[in-house]
Design a protein around this motif. Sequence first.
Motif, PDB file in Angstrom:
ATOM      1  N   SER A 113       5.960   8.941   4.634  1.00 23.63           N
ATOM      2  CA  SER A 113       4.811   9.397   3.865  1.00 23.63           C
ATOM      3  C   SER A 113       4.508   8.341   2.807  1.00 23.63           C
ATOM      4  CB  SER A 113       5.078  10.755   3.199  1.00 23.63           C
ATOM      5  OG  SER A 113       6.150  10.653   2.280  1.00 23.63           O
ATOM      6  N   PHE A 114       3.238   8.295   2.421  1.00 23.43           N
ATOM      7  CA  PHE A 114       2.794   7.250   1.509  1.00 23.43           C
ATOM      8  C   PHE A 114       2.082   7.859   0.316  1.00 23.43           C
ATOM      9  CE2 PHE A 114       3.007   5.398   5.755  1.00 23.43           C
ATOM     10  CZ  PHE A 114       3.879   4.334   5.512  1.00 23.43           C
ATOM     11  N   GLU A 115       2.284   7.234  -0.826  1.00 23.01           N
ATOM     12  CA  GLU A 115       1.740   7.742  -2.080  1.00 23.01           C
ATOM     13  C   GLU A 115       0.416   7.068  -2.423  1.00 23.01           C
ATOM     14  OE1 GLU A 115       1.077   7.511  -6.386  1.00 23.01           O
ATOM     15  OE2 GLU A 115       2.026   5.876  -5.279  1.00 23.01           O
ATOM     16  N   ARG A 116       0.236   5.811  -1.978  1.00 23.56           N
ATOM     17  CA  ARG A 116      -1.011   5.099  -2.246  1.00 23.56           C
ATOM     18  C   ARG A 116      -1.133   3.900  -1.320  1.00 23.56           C
ATOM     19  NH1 ARG A 116       0.260   0.807  -6.058  1.00 23.56           N
ATOM     20  NH2 ARG A 116       2.491   0.945  -6.584  1.00 23.56           N
ATOM     21  N   GLN A 164       5.040   3.647  -0.479  1.00 22.53           N
ATOM     22  CA  GLN A 164       5.730   4.920  -0.633  1.00 22.53           C
ATOM     23  C   GLN A 164       5.971   5.219  -2.110  1.00 22.53           C
ATOM     24  OE1 GLN A 164       9.059   4.074   2.242  1.00 22.53           O
ATOM     25  NE2 GLN A 164       8.344   6.004   3.143  1.00 22.53           N
ATOM     26  N   GLU A 165       6.395   6.443  -2.378  1.00 18.95           N
ATOM     27  CA  GLU A 165       6.590   6.875  -3.757  1.00 18.95           C
ATOM     28  C   GLU A 165       7.637   6.030  -4.477  1.00 18.95           C
ATOM     29  OE1 GLU A 165       7.016  11.116  -6.208  1.00 18.95           O
ATOM     30  OE2 GLU A 165       7.155  11.066  -4.014  1.00 18.95           O
ATOM     31  N   ASP A 166       8.630   5.527  -3.717  1.00 18.51           N
ATOM     32  CA  ASP A 166       9.677   4.707  -4.337  1.00 18.51           C
ATOM     33  C   ASP A 166       9.283   3.235  -4.444  1.00 18.51           C
ATOM     34  OD1 ASP A 166       9.854   3.759  -1.750  1.00 18.51           O
ATOM     35  OD2 ASP A 166      11.953   4.344  -1.446  1.00 18.51           O
TER      36      ASP A 166
END
Length: 397
Positions: free
Chosen positions: A16-19, A27-29
Amino acid sequence: MSESALYNTYARIPLSFERGEGSWLIQEDGTRYLDFAAGIAVNSLGHAHPHMVAALVGQAGRLWHISNLYEIPGQDRLGRRLCDASFADKAFFTNSGAEALECAIKTARRYHHAKGDENRFRILTFEGAFHGRTLATIAAGGQKKYIEGFGPKVEGFDQVPFGDLKATEAAITPETAAILVEPIQGEGGIRVLPNETLRGLRELCDKHGILLLLDEVQSGIGRTGRLFAHEWAGITPDVVAVAKGIGGGFPMGVCLATEDAASGMVPGVHGTTFGGNPLAMAVGNAVLDIVLEDGFLDKVSQKGLLLKQKLAALADTYPQVVEEVRGNGLMLGFKCKLPNLQVLGAMRDEKLLAVPAGENVLRLLPPLTISDEEIDDAVARMETAFQTLSENSSQGD
């Protein structure tokens, strides 16, 4: 009972990707993936392109939706720009590629109906095609894996071998209304229809008084280095279905047609609630602002040639992984010797994303704004992945 509230229709990759930024997904990390999938050829200008963001945010603060009960100036502008840049005289805006194909199919049938030939409703399509997931478009595509389990196949579609002109002409009957074809089969495995074959289909349609419908949902809006892939063959279609890249990530499509082909589409025979709403039109116009800039499509051609040459070199170096390189412009792919999902997994381990397709092919569909440096980066990641696969394969022997 599954914990998810969603239909279990996708075999999703556990990512999953945050942006996103340009050609990258994050990714969020903070882990970054080089995106050579582009939402399956949708993110034509990459992620969070500032011109597109400004267009969407600006429109969102003014007006979202009013329906087609009223005039929508953005529709008139985008329709005119598309027609001025192409073969077309008329445009009908939709929410998706499948809806654009449904409109194309209905346009062809209504064309003959309006001319008093109601028996002409059948459409010839080609083996390996993919035209969408509605009941009509899965019937048009003809692939058993998409049709099975959904009841009787929608009537009116006849399939012939891909690119076979003799078989195509032999299949034309007094009930045939049109021929429908993808200039490049995307889901079918990046199978390119030769230009001479596309010209031959145009001649067949003229000879038999039927329409030529093109599915450019994936190949259109600059993907091959021209606004539409059929331009390389120098032909004029009657109807073209477009989506994916025209919205740059916003869900929209359009059916383009000549005035004659669209002559049967009169008030009341077709419609859409959401299609062509102000938000979609703002984004579509922003995409064209970039794609129609002087020199933009030439750069896409140059980048496509660069990537294809580098893929050919990889194929020479790793014949145990890559069997054949296919495609045009930035709609490329390679047929794998190993299972394509295994190759995709190795590429994903190197933080490079691609898209599987038929015939054991992997599609490479980067944003049209990809840089030469990012192409080099992607090829280096593929080389590392292929080297790992080769070593593992030799150890298995």
